[in-house]
Write a protein that holds these residues in place. Sequence first.
Motif, PDB file in Angstrom:
ATOM      1  N   TYR A   1       0.882  -1.037   0.100  1.00 44.26           N
ATOM      2  CA  TYR A   1       0.142  -0.073  -0.097  1.00 44.26           C
ATOM      3  C   TYR A   1       1.112   1.319  -0.021  1.00 44.26           C
TER       4      TYR A   1
ATOM      5  N   GLY B   1       3.072   2.101  -2.764  1.00 43.98           N
ATOM      6  CA  GLY B   1       1.898   2.782  -4.053  1.00 43.98           C
ATOM      7  C   GLY B   1       1.553   4.342  -3.975  1.00 43.98           C
ATOM      8  N   ILE B   2       1.826   4.714  -2.650  1.00 40.00           N
ATOM      9  CA  ILE B   2       1.566   6.011  -2.543  1.00 40.00           C
ATOM     10  C   ILE B   2       2.450   7.205  -3.099  1.00 40.00           C
TER      11      ILE B   2
ATOM     12  N   GLU C   1      -3.585  10.847  -1.774  1.00 36.95           N
ATOM     13  CA  GLU C   1      -4.100   9.418  -1.984  1.00 36.95           C
ATOM     14  C   GLU C   1      -4.440   8.701  -0.735  1.00 36.95           C
TER      15      GLU C   1
ATOM     16  N   ALA D   1     -11.349   7.584  -5.167  1.00 37.66           N
ATOM     17  CA  ALA D   1      -9.956   6.942  -5.186  1.00 37.66           C
ATOM     18  C   ALA D   1      -9.178   6.333  -4.007  1.00 37.66           C
ATOM     19  N   PRO D   2      -9.104   7.386  -3.052  1.00 46.10           N
ATOM     20  CA  PRO D   2      -8.338   6.961  -1.644  1.00 46.10           C
ATOM     21  C   PRO D   2      -9.223   5.745  -1.103  1.00 46.10           C
TER      22      PRO D   2
ATOM     23  N   GLU E   1     -10.927   3.384  -2.662  1.00 43.40           N
ATOM     24  CA  GLU E   1     -10.947   2.195  -3.531  1.00 43.40           C
ATOM     25  C   GLU E   1      -9.569   1.620  -2.976  1.00 43.40           C
ATOM     26  N   ARG E   2      -8.483   2.571  -3.148  1.00 45.61           N
ATOM     27  CA  ARG E   2      -7.330   1.992  -3.039  1.00 45.61           C
ATOM     28  C   ARG E   2      -6.910   1.357  -1.634  1.00 45.61           C
ATOM     29  N   ALA E   3      -7.530   1.488  -0.676  1.00 38.60           N
ATOM     30  CA  ALA E   3      -7.646   1.080   0.520  1.00 38.60           C
ATOM     31  C   ALA E   3      -8.343  -0.223   0.618  1.00 38.60           C
TER      32      ALA E   3
ATOM     33  N   ARG F   1      -8.765  -2.329  -2.217  1.00 37.38           N
ATOM     34  CA  ARG F   1      -8.045  -3.136  -2.834  1.00 37.38           C
ATOM     35  C   ARG F   1      -6.848  -3.690  -2.320  1.00 37.38           C
ATOM     36  N   GLY F   2      -6.282  -2.925  -1.433  1.00 30.81           N
ATOM     37  CA  GLY F   2      -4.895  -3.360  -1.045  1.00 30.81           C
ATOM     38  C   GLY F   2      -4.905  -3.801   0.501  1.00 30.81           C
TER      39      GLY F   2
ATOM     40  N   THR G   1     -12.882  11.875   0.057  1.00 32.77           N
ATOM     41  CA  THR G   1     -13.772  10.703   0.235  1.00 32.77           C
ATOM     42  C   THR G   1     -15.186  11.306   0.712  1.00 32.77           C
TER      43      THR G   1
END
Length: 251
Positions: A23, A26-27, A35, A187-188, A190-192, A194-195, A232
């Motif tokens: 995680y 990727g930031i 993000e 997006a922030p 979804e990133r959390a 997903r990961g 968010t």
Amino acid sequence: MIPKLVRLSRSAPKDRPLAWDRYWAGIKATGAGGEVLWDAGTDTEFLGYQDVLLRHLDPALPVLDIGCGHGSFTRALAGIFPEAVGVDISAHAVRRAAAESQGLGNVRFEVRDMTSPGAGAGFDGGANVFIRGVLHVLDQAGQSALVQNLRLLAGDRGTVFLAETNFPGNPVEYVSHLGATPRSIPAPLERAIRGLPMPGRFGPQERAQLLSPAEWDLLEDGAIQIETNPATAVEGQGCVPGYYAVLRPRS
Ligand SMILES: C[S@@+](CC[C@H](N)C(=O)[O-])C[C@H]1O[C@@H](n2cnc3c(N)ncnc32)[C@H](O)[C@@H]1O
């Protein structure tokens, strides 16, 4: 929305240390408009804690920020304690935190898994501890192991401050609160999803079970708002209901 959430969360590594390090690897951007889901990019939340910290934590002791992430709270803590040390399980988080803290003399960062036995070594005179948003992302075994280390870290003089999210609903209600709809997910968030492992909640009940009154003195606790990334937020929902507590180990 449930099938979409299940599909997204399937890609998160089951190995928690790996998930966190990927995680953070990727930031690319932190702060406002960045993000990171739990990063509001302001010091408003910290300023709300400042009086509580000054009331209970010995200002002569160093403070350890456990699960420091990119170090925004560690840097704020360095303004009121002689030394602030941020520790995180993710080497990428620690690298980013150090890079964002250049020029601050009383801040440093180290990679430590705070659920490992002896992870608090090196603070033998006692340290204050600050934890934001970490207990609710650990499993039960991890929480218990972390609390063993908190006891040793705090010793006779240190005090623990914790702030955690305590959202009362189910996962769909939680992501909806953070702006997810069947059509789109910020997006922030979804990133959390997903990961990272699915977070739990941490409130007075969880605290009483984990840091039992037989072993810990509760000095103060109450409800707070944990600020999230404004990207968010649906109107008026840039915060998640949370819980804070200040505790000291009984000798
Ligand atoms: C939700 S983030 C909170 C970050 C930071 N405290 C903040 O509020 O900005 C949780 C952090 O805990 C870290 N973490 C997870 N498990 C950990 C462990 N066993 N030991 C140390 N850090 C851990 C993660 O890498 C991540 O940076």
